[in-house]
Write an enzyme that holds these catalytic residues in place. Sequence first.
Site, PDB file in Angstrom:
ATOM      1  N   GLY A 155       0.837  -1.204   0.000  1.00 41.43           N
ATOM      2  CA  GLY A 155       0.000   0.000   0.000  1.00 41.43           C
ATOM      3  C   GLY A 155       0.862   1.239   0.000  1.00 41.43           C
ATOM      4  O   GLY A 155       1.862   1.291   0.709  1.00 41.43           O
TER       5      GLY A 155
ATOM      6  N   ARG B  55       1.266  -5.160  -5.276  1.00 44.49           N
ATOM      7  CA  ARG B  55       1.522  -6.398  -4.550  1.00 44.49           C
ATOM      8  C   ARG B  55       1.865  -7.446  -5.598  1.00 44.49           C
ATOM      9  O   ARG B  55       1.257  -7.492  -6.662  1.00 44.49           O
ATOM     10  CB  ARG B  55       0.296  -6.809  -3.735  1.00 44.49           C
ATOM     11  CG  ARG B  55       0.116  -5.915  -2.509  1.00 44.49           C
ATOM     12  CD  ARG B  55      -1.018  -6.317  -1.612  1.00 44.49           C
ATOM     13  NE  ARG B  55      -0.985  -5.510  -0.387  1.00 44.49           N
ATOM     14  CZ  ARG B  55      -1.460  -4.265  -0.302  1.00 44.49           C
ATOM     15  NH1 ARG B  55      -2.040  -3.713  -1.342  1.00 44.49           N
ATOM     16  NH2 ARG B  55      -1.363  -3.578   0.831  1.00 44.49           N
TER      17      ARG B  55
ATOM     18  N   ASP C 152       5.230  -4.716   6.200  1.00 45.77           N
ATOM     19  CA  ASP C 152       5.755  -6.028   6.595  1.00 45.77           C
ATOM     20  C   ASP C 152       5.769  -7.040   5.447  1.00 45.77           C
ATOM     21  O   ASP C 152       6.689  -7.849   5.347  1.00 45.77           O
ATOM     22  CB  ASP C 152       5.031  -6.569   7.839  1.00 45.77           C
ATOM     23  CG  ASP C 152       3.529  -6.615   7.663  1.00 45.77           C
ATOM     24  OD1 ASP C 152       3.041  -6.277   6.561  1.00 45.77           O
ATOM     25  OD2 ASP C 152       2.846  -7.004   8.618  1.00 45.77           O
TER      26      ASP C 152
ATOM     27  N   THR D 144       4.366   2.920   5.461  1.00 48.29           N
ATOM     28  CA  THR D 144       2.976   2.482   5.563  1.00 48.29           C
ATOM     29  C   THR D 144       2.272   3.430   6.517  1.00 48.29           C
ATOM     30  O   THR D 144       2.874   3.908   7.473  1.00 48.29           O
ATOM     31  CB  THR D 144       2.853   1.034   6.090  1.00 48.29           C
ATOM     32  OG1 THR D 144       1.507   0.839   6.582  1.00 48.29           O
ATOM     33  CG2 THR D 144       3.793   0.768   7.251  1.00 48.29           C
TER      34      THR D 144
ATOM     35  N   ASP E 117       0.049   2.565   8.525  1.00 47.91           N
ATOM     36  CA  ASP E 117      -0.524   1.815   9.648  1.00 47.91           C
ATOM     37  C   ASP E 117       0.319   1.859  10.928  1.00 47.91           C
ATOM     38  O   ASP E 117      -0.169   1.532  12.002  1.00 47.91           O
ATOM     39  CB  ASP E 117      -0.745   0.357   9.238  1.00 47.91           C
ATOM     40  CG  ASP E 117      -1.717   0.231   8.071  1.00 47.91           C
ATOM     41  OD1 ASP E 117      -2.606   1.097   7.950  1.00 47.91           O
ATOM     42  OD2 ASP E 117      -1.583  -0.708   7.271  1.00 47.91           O
TER      43      ASP E 117
ATOM     44  N   ASP F 137       2.553  -0.129  11.907  1.00 50.72           N
ATOM     45  CA  ASP F 137       2.502  -1.462  12.508  1.00 50.72           C
ATOM     46  C   ASP F 137       3.798  -2.249  12.306  1.00 50.72           C
ATOM     47  O   ASP F 137       3.775  -3.483  12.270  1.00 50.72           O
ATOM     48  CB  ASP F 137       1.314  -2.244  11.942  1.00 50.72           C
ATOM     49  CG  ASP F 137       1.390  -2.403  10.424  1.00 50.72           C
ATOM     50  OD1 ASP F 137       2.265  -1.776   9.796  1.00 50.72           O
ATOM     51  OD2 ASP F 137       0.573  -3.146   9.867  1.00 50.72           O
TER      52      ASP F 137
ATOM     53  N   ARG G 220      -5.468  -1.434   9.441  1.00 43.10           N
ATOM     54  CA  ARG G 220      -5.424  -2.907   9.440  1.00 43.10           C
ATOM     55  C   ARG G 220      -5.555  -3.453  10.869  1.00 43.10           C
ATOM     56  O   ARG G 220      -6.527  -3.132  11.540  1.00 43.10           O
ATOM     57  CB  ARG G 220      -4.141  -3.391   8.755  1.00 43.10           C
ATOM     58  CG  ARG G 220      -4.139  -3.024   7.266  1.00 43.10           C
ATOM     59  CD  ARG G 220      -3.174  -3.879   6.496  1.00 43.10           C
ATOM     60  NE  ARG G 220      -1.850  -3.898   7.153  1.00 43.10           N
ATOM     61  CZ  ARG G 220      -0.858  -4.707   6.829  1.00 43.10           C
ATOM     62  NH1 ARG G 220      -1.013  -5.563   5.834  1.00 43.10           N
ATOM     63  NH2 ARG G 220       0.292  -4.658   7.456  1.00 43.10           N
TER      64      ARG G 220
END
Lengths: 328, 328, 328, 328
Positions: free
Chosen positions: A15, A76, A107, A130, A132, A134, A176
């Site tokens: 993303g 992706r 990741d 990202t 996120d 994360d 997410r």
Amino acid sequence: MKNKIKKVGVLTSGGDSPGMNAAIRAVVRACSYYQLEAYGIYRGYEGLIEADFIGLTARSVKNIIHKGGTFLKSARSPQFRTEEGQEQAYRNLIEQGIDALVVIGGDGTFAGAKAFGDTYKFPIIGIPGTIDNDIQGTDYTIGYDTALNTAVEAIDKIRDTANSHNRLFLVEVMGRNAGDIALNAGIGAGAEEILIPEENLGIERLLESLDRSRKSGKTSSIVVVSEGDQIGKNIFELADYIKENKKDYDVRVTVLGHIQRGGSPSCYDRVLASRLGVGAIQALLENKQGCMVGINHNQVVEVPFSSTTSGSNYIDKSLLKVADIISI
Amino acid sequence: MKNKIKKVGVLTSGGDSPGMNAAIRAVVRACSYYQLEAYGIYRGYEGLIEADFIGLTARSVKNIIHKGGTFLKSARSPQFRTEEGQEQAYRNLIEQGIDALVVIGGDGTFAGAKAFGDTYKFPIIGIPGTIDNDIQGTDYTIGYDTALNTAVEAIDKIRDTANSHNRLFLVEVMGRNAGDIALNAGIGAGAEEILIPEENLGIERLLESLDRSRKSGKTSSIVVVSEGDQIGKNIFELADYIKENKKDYDVRVTVLGHIQRGGSPSCYDRVLASRLGVGAIQALLENKQGCMVGINHNQVVEVPFSSTTSGSNYIDKSLLKVADIISI
Amino acid sequence: MKNKIKKVGVLTSGGDSPGMNAAIRAVVRACSYYQLEAYGIYRGYEGLIEADFIGLTARSVKNIIHKGGTFLKSARSPQFRTEEGQEQAYRNLIEQGIDALVVIGGDGTFAGAKAFGDTYKFPIIGIPGTIDNDIQGTDYTIGYDTALNTAVEAIDKIRDTANSHNRLFLVEVMGRNAGDIALNAGIGAGAEEILIPEENLGIERLLESLDRSRKSGKTSSIVVVSEGDQIGKNIFELADYIKENKKDYDVRVTVLGHIQRGGSPSCYDRVLASRLGVGAIQALLENKQGCMVGINHNQVVEVPFSSTTSGSNYIDKSLLKVADIISI
Amino acid sequence: MKNKIKKVGVLTSGGDSPGMNAAIRAVVRACSYYQLEAYGIYRGYEGLIEADFIGLTARSVKNIIHKGGTFLKSARSPQFRTEEGQEQAYRNLIEQGIDALVVIGGDGTFAGAKAFGDTYKFPIIGIPGTIDNDIQGTDYTIGYDTALNTAVEAIDKIRDTANSHNRLFLVEVMGRNAGDIALNAGIGAGAEEILIPEENLGIERLLESLDRSRKSGKTSSIVVVSEGDQIGKNIFELADYIKENKKDYDVRVTVLGHIQRGGSPSCYDRVLASRLGVGAIQALLENKQGCMVGINHNQVVEVPFSSTTSGSNYIDKSLLKVADIISI
């Protein structure tokens, strides 16, 4: 031992996030500064397999630091998970003379990098890009700060109309499986409740909390819902449930969606991207590989790919407490 | 004949829009300037029926010109459509000594104003406040320009991510039965296609158009869809239909939603609101009533309520042509 | 008579303004739509004299509608005011086969276009691109609406700090000899006083007005000053004068400066630029020349260059009155 | 020992910064959560001396988290530096029953707090609120992140016009004696050179650097200048010097000024303000006093007032290196 790296490839994968362009720019200019050649690889690992390369100079990346998205495009790549895909990618790199890679992504991107780097003993440095936030091993990921500002500005606008009509708004934000965006944007937007994956409030406690808000004199409410929350209903079902159980609530839903991925990066994200882009090339020059450059207490650090992901997400309990207190 | 008006009530009704606060401010300050008393009425016609009034001075409305929403709050009032509701509203006005009303809202608001004004011979002036720009007799409604900017800024962000991934995005914007927001935001955001209520392109022509875009070398596309469009599918069904018929398209949906109603008003909306707020009081002082003050070629004009709505919406054909040409 | 135009050159000249890129895009795409070739000319008339041309297709102008500035760059060209300069420019056009020009800029640009077009019987259409809104024959110029929003957003920020400290801020905005930016941004930002070139309030009346503001309970004030105002002192001298005469005022100065020329264009400016860009090509196809395409009551109109400038600027008296009333 | 605190006063002092309202809100709501009474004190230490207090409840501070400035207003108070002033302030606090203070501001504010707290044994907690980020013991001060974004967005706009005209722009940003804003905004805005107080490049090296930029193909340049830089000329003199020595440069100056102090706070600043506001009350409840609550590696920490200021400012050398590399 003299460092042998001469040509560096850079790609963005997964993303997209605001600041990726700033990171590419820093990678390319650091190459220029340290007299390495830089190649852009289009569409992440897809472009690696298809040998979709472009030579980049310091001037190629002018005027992009403030632009959202990634001019190298992202994708992706299921094919890169196959042996054949990786084999083809390796052949393309060798043919082009590229002897190191910088991969910008999350990741999934790092997992691909680790597999490829381990198999082919190919030097790869990762940069966390990202929204996120994360990724383990870095305090912040590139794009996260911008996404927070985008979310908060959007919720500010929603609050205008919520206040004008004494309404309850459910606002879904991205992230997410990580609640960082929801928790921080929720605090920043003055949300009454925040639903995150890391903590399941339970639907009944949500209703009680909304009742308490009403009784304390609040005439409108914002509930920020993380896309990965565990309440067991999607946001539209949740709205229906509230309407059924609280007849007098005027409930509305807004899913912020992909606006959170775009936009001009914040100053923080631009500076972070610049530091990590430079740091990635400096790490390669010091013969580092198989690791991510991240930020830890405002210092650039290197973290092995194997330590960048983790099963359970960390959430700062003190921040949950702050959220509780200031929504009183 | 000397004008007898001494006390003016002001309310906002229907969906809120950015600039309503600026309009209230102008009404109140014009009252102050012309030595009338001003009263705010909360929650539109609801507050009229419940006698929820507040005295307002020039200083009460300081520091609100830049704020979205409406500090008087807004509501829809089914009760005001009944004889009893109107009777009660009238008694409350008489009791408070209010002898004229300024109502800020859209066609529903004006319909209520017309009915009430006709029945009770009560002087009412309307100000067009709605993001939809669907009021006849005024070139622009308050909030429309801001909503356009909000929509375009959001689509700019979506385009960042659309470009990064070679995607097709369907973006739904507001506007009820009027395509003005979709058409103008679509042109402004560089959309490839724009679906509006006033013109049914047909789903097959949409697919053909998307194909043409691809062939012309475009790698990502934005389709702006008006909430009132006539294509016969909601935006999620439309996305599914495209995915089924165009397997290679990576289709995403974003519904911009209520962010379009909020936000700090644009300069245009603030100036328009200021002009119309002042114009409403000046109209009352000239014994006008039963009409809206609107803007026509940059001049404030008065339009009877009966001419402010119309069955079919006007759409500028030349603008459709421009949309066609520049998305080539 | 069949239209013979086959190749159209487009340039931007004079001070840049937001929306110029959107106008170039529309010109180029309209060329593509009507099967004409389009050439970009760099740095305005400078590039014409130096034959600095570039072929442009519909795809060359993708992804620029939202960008400030002008990718063709702009300049002022003293050389183009000489016979030799114009002669050289003409030879370059003939050599390149360009048989019509679209020039985007302000009155200086149009004056050059008129002189050149008259001398060489060369078809030229002008598009009004300037933030100053000082072109006769068009309701709005491209960039003006964006500049207003930029100014108002900046003054909103200044008001935050003015309110926090009970200060008087003098804020200078652009506009050359036209007060449109100052008057509209001043109303939109809720300024207490607005100084424009078209109306000389006089420095003593300004002081009286500030006193009145204080007495009415205002604790902070914003005075918007047009760069072309006639008060006889520059903004720093004015601040000093106020400090000397009103010892208890905490006076600060901000000159907004060049931020007003940049930034992503507003939706209005993008749509206006798109309409005028298309309109310019349509005008050429109808054998029009020596004129500007402008906007008049939301319709595209053609206005001879000779009518686009005028000695005295028009200012709407009713707007001055509104400014007076709402700053009470 | 049981904590005796029952009534807490909160004030903002010194230059205002975005997020001060969010901090006040958090202090007041934390008081409410822990069942303490909260009092707002207007205009910093001025209001303390004049007993200008207002009782605040959780509802008093609704809808302010997103607003720039400080609703309690701020001021500098020479009187509070006198014994009489402090004595009067103390009497007022005792009279009102206020038994602890939270002061939001910069080093001047903390110096006053330390002196007063030491003399009267009065519990005071400081919260760092200043855009300058020049407080020791905290990674960030409230308002700094917002000011960076404001500066970068403004410079983005200036770059639009710089690029359009091949110009050199000198842009002055705030920061007093700290170069943090200049260095980070300069990196974020893609500046070619950055002049900060902590490092004196020297005017000749600046000219050389600009020459190198030209030779490397850059056609326009931005130089970000900190208001406290040590180059020995103010920004207008610097522009004149460059013009004299580099005749072919088209040099312009913009002083960003007070827009950097205003505006809606970024998400980061809102969250930081919320955490520190809550942390201040928690610190008081733990009998802490005479210290600032700050943020250190994302944890709230307490730092004695005596350690919050320092003679020489710290500047991250690695960041200077990054600035050098990415402007190549």
